[in-house]
Design an enzyme around this catalytic site. Structure first.
Site, PDB file in Angstrom:
ATOM      1  N   GLY A   9      75.879 134.872  52.553  1.00  0.00           N
ATOM      2  CA  GLY A   9      75.318 136.160  52.976  1.00  0.00           C
ATOM      3  C   GLY A   9      75.216 137.030  51.732  1.00  0.00           C
ATOM      4  O   GLY A   9      76.230 137.448  51.179  1.00  0.00           O
ATOM      5  N   GLY A  11      73.698 139.906  51.572  1.00  0.00           N
ATOM      6  CA  GLY A  11      73.318 141.260  51.987  1.00  0.00           C
ATOM      7  C   GLY A  11      74.236 142.275  51.338  1.00  0.00           C
ATOM      8  O   GLY A  11      74.810 142.026  50.273  1.00  0.00           O
ATOM      9  N   VAL A  13      77.277 143.544  52.169  1.00  0.00           N
ATOM     10  CA  VAL A  13      78.700 143.206  52.019  1.00  0.00           C
ATOM     11  C   VAL A  13      78.864 142.033  51.050  1.00  0.00           C
ATOM     12  O   VAL A  13      79.685 142.081  50.127  1.00  0.00           O
ATOM     13  CB  VAL A  13      79.340 142.861  53.387  1.00  0.00           C
ATOM     14  CG1 VAL A  13      80.789 142.422  53.205  1.00  0.00           C
ATOM     15  CG2 VAL A  13      79.272 144.059  54.330  1.00  0.00           C
ATOM     16  N   VAL A 118      84.172 137.387  57.480  1.00  0.00           N
ATOM     17  CA  VAL A 118      83.916 138.832  57.467  1.00  0.00           C
ATOM     18  C   VAL A 118      82.902 139.231  58.556  1.00  0.00           C
ATOM     19  O   VAL A 118      82.878 140.367  59.024  1.00  0.00           O
ATOM     20  CB  VAL A 118      83.388 139.265  56.073  1.00  0.00           C
ATOM     21  CG1 VAL A 118      83.150 140.758  55.990  1.00  0.00           C
ATOM     22  CG2 VAL A 118      84.353 138.831  54.973  1.00  0.00           C
ATOM     23  N   HIS A 175      89.579 144.050  65.443  1.00  0.00           N
ATOM     24  CA  HIS A 175      88.738 144.934  64.639  1.00  0.00           C
ATOM     25  C   HIS A 175      87.747 145.605  65.579  1.00  0.00           C
ATOM     26  O   HIS A 175      86.679 145.106  65.839  1.00  0.00           O
ATOM     27  CB  HIS A 175      88.005 144.090  63.594  1.00  0.00           C
ATOM     28  CG  HIS A 175      87.211 144.885  62.625  1.00  0.00           C
ATOM     29  ND1 HIS A 175      87.713 145.980  61.966  1.00  0.00           N
ATOM     30  CD2 HIS A 175      85.953 144.727  62.168  1.00  0.00           C
ATOM     31  CE1 HIS A 175      86.782 146.462  61.162  1.00  0.00           C
ATOM     32  NE2 HIS A 175      85.709 145.722  61.272  1.00  0.00           N
TER      33      HIS A 175
HETATM   34  N1  APR Z   1      72.982 131.623  56.314  1.00  0.00           N
HETATM   35  C1  APR Z   1      73.130 132.434  55.227  1.00  0.00           C
HETATM   36  N2  APR Z   1      72.881 133.748  55.260  1.00  0.00           N
HETATM   37  C2  APR Z   1      72.456 134.278  56.416  1.00  0.00           C
HETATM   38  C3  APR Z   1      72.286 133.507  57.591  1.00  0.00           C
HETATM   39  C4  APR Z   1      72.560 132.109  57.500  1.00  0.00           C
HETATM   40  N3  APR Z   1      72.433 131.297  58.545  1.00  0.00           N
HETATM   41  N4  APR Z   1      71.845 134.331  58.570  1.00  0.00           N
HETATM   42  C5  APR Z   1      71.764 135.564  58.061  1.00  0.00           C
HETATM   43  N5  APR Z   1      72.131 135.551  56.751  1.00  0.00           N
HETATM   44  C6  APR Z   1      72.150 136.631  55.780  1.00  0.00           C
HETATM   45  C7  APR Z   1      70.983 137.589  55.937  1.00  0.00           C
HETATM   46  O1  APR Z   1      69.791 137.044  55.395  1.00  0.00           O
HETATM   47  C8  APR Z   1      71.477 138.808  55.161  1.00  0.00           C
HETATM   48  O2  APR Z   1      71.057 138.782  53.816  1.00  0.00           O
HETATM   49  O3  APR Z   1      73.283 137.464  55.950  1.00  0.00           O
HETATM   50  C9  APR Z   1      73.005 138.685  55.250  1.00  0.00           C
HETATM   51  C10 APR Z   1      73.662 139.843  55.978  1.00  0.00           C
HETATM   52  O4  APR Z   1      73.478 140.960  55.205  1.00  0.00           O
HETATM   53  P1  APR Z   1      73.258 142.452  55.792  1.00  0.00           P
HETATM   54  O5  APR Z   1      72.249 142.386  56.871  1.00  0.00           O
HETATM   55  O6  APR Z   1      73.061 143.346  54.628  1.00  0.00           O
HETATM   56  O7  APR Z   1      74.645 142.764  56.503  1.00  0.00           O
HETATM   57  P2  APR Z   1      75.990 143.280  55.816  1.00  0.00           P
HETATM   58  O8  APR Z   1      76.027 144.743  55.856  1.00  0.00           O
HETATM   59  O9  APR Z   1      76.176 142.574  54.521  1.00  0.00           O
HETATM   60  O10 APR Z   1      77.067 142.749  56.867  1.00  0.00           O
HETATM   61  C11 APR Z   1      77.329 141.373  57.013  1.00  0.00           C
HETATM   62  O11 APR Z   1      79.613 141.648  57.618  1.00  0.00           O
HETATM   63  O12 APR Z   1      80.817 143.580  57.973  1.00  0.00           O
HETATM   64  C12 APR Z   1      80.132 142.535  58.580  1.00  0.00           C
HETATM   65  O13 APR Z   1      79.246 143.526  60.618  1.00  0.00           O
HETATM   66  C13 APR Z   1      78.926 143.040  59.358  1.00  0.00           C
HETATM   67  O14 APR Z   1      78.497 140.952  60.455  1.00  0.00           O
HETATM   68  C14 APR Z   1      78.072 141.804  59.418  1.00  0.00           C
HETATM   69  C15 APR Z   1      78.376 141.140  58.069  1.00  0.00           C
END
Ligand code: APR
Length: 313
Positions: A9, A11, A13, A118, A175
């Protein structure tokens, strides 16, 4: 050899956690995402910060898992946030699918890693990763308690007008709305917080802590918190990589501790090179235990919903 840490991920976080970890200088970092170019771009950008900041770790961005092979720690932040019109259960099922797939791929390439989960809903996703990975409970840990405790400490320090360093606290439980900040064990400069603040002031702060995630979402409008969550991830990674044996509130699989069996929930644990090395089975008051039991019930409900899709969980 240098440690290898994968963050799934890329994104908010995940990328911020990768930044914090690579800046430590003790590990190579692999960033994985399904979006083409995103982990590669952020990975390259992080690599190019090395000459300025003085770290020489490798940073690799990828859409596949080959590059993650033999990671020591894998942090799972993949998932989606709730979109308008989406029910909590829809979100649960979507993230369940994502975290299940990610865990399977991770485990295939890094069978000996320690998993830090997470993605939300956190306690349920940690449970899922534990079941899918078939790892021992020592190697599947959820990140929530450090974040919830940090929020509690921040608000208390603000209210009293002291450094956050002077506030010591512990938030247990799931949480979410049912988390359990242990006021009895909270101190300000070593003095019980109940001697420093009124019951009413403390209750307000407890409620603000419970709503801490939502408060940030409301302000950001298009996303959720990531600076404090990624700091909490980095603290867990530090404790494992540096074998700190640090007592931290984390989401762990209970097998009778705190009178709870077969469930992931936030409790104090000892984190070291082997992962979750010990659960610190504190003695709670009746009221605290009742609150923790209520929180455990809320997690059990989520598991029941997940089991309608996958009875093996
Ligand atoms: N494999 C890899 N990455 C993935 C997949 C997958 N199958 N599905 C989604 N993603 C990626 C998305 O493309 C995105 O870039 O996960 C990332 C999530 O990033 P954000 O949308 O920015 O979310 P973020 O704020 O980072 O939160 C991520 O952590 O705190 C928790 O509630 C929050 O569940 C959420 C996670």
């Amino acid at each position: 050899m240098r440690k290898k840490i994968t963050v799934v991920g890329a994104g908010n976080v995940g990328a911020t956690a990768a930044q914090r970890i690579v800046e430590r200088g003790y590990a190579d970092v692999v960033l994985v995402d399904i979006i083409e170019g995103l982990p590669q771009g952020k990975g390259l950008d992080l690599l190019e910060a090395g000459p300025v900041l003085g770290y020489d770790s490798q940073v690799t961005g990828t859409n596949s898992y080959e590059e993650t092979a033999d990671s020591d720690i894998v942090v799972i932040t993949a998932g989606i946030a709730r979109k308008p019109g989406m029910s909590r259960d829809d979100l649960l099922f979507t993230n369940m699918k994502i975290v299940g797939e990610v865990t399977r791929s991770v485990v295939e390439h890094s069978p000996d890693c320690i998993l830090i989960v997470v993605s939300n809903p956190l306690d349920a996703m940690a449970h899922l990763a534990y079941k899918v990975s078939k790892f021992p409970r020592e190697r599947v840990i959820g990140m929530a308690g450090i974040l919830d405790t940090a929020r509690f400490r921040t608000f208390l320090a603000q209210e009293v007008g002291v450094s956050v360093r002077d506030v010591s606290a512990l938030v247990l439980g799931g949480h979410g709305d049912t988390m359990v900040p242990l006021v009895r064990l909270t101190t300000v400069g070593g003095v019980p917080v109940t001697e420093v603040l009124s019951g009413e002031a403390i209750e307000k702060i407890v409620q603000r802590t419970r709503d801490g995630g939502a408060e940030i979402v409301k302000l950001l409008k298009t996303g959720s918190a990531f600076y404090a969550p990624s700091a909490a991830i980095a603290q867990m990674v530090d404790a494992i990589v540096l074998d700190r044996k640090q007592i931290l509130p984390c989401t762990a699989y209970l097998q009778g501790e705190f009178g709870i069996d077969g469930l992931y929930i936030g409790v104090p644990v000892k984190l070291g090179a082997a992962g979750m090395e010990e659960i610190v089975d504190l003695r709670l008051t009746e009221e605290e235990q009742a609150q923790l039991n209520r929180s455990a019930d809320a997690v059990r409900q989520l598991l029941e919903t997940m089991r309608t899709r996958d009875p093996s969980l």
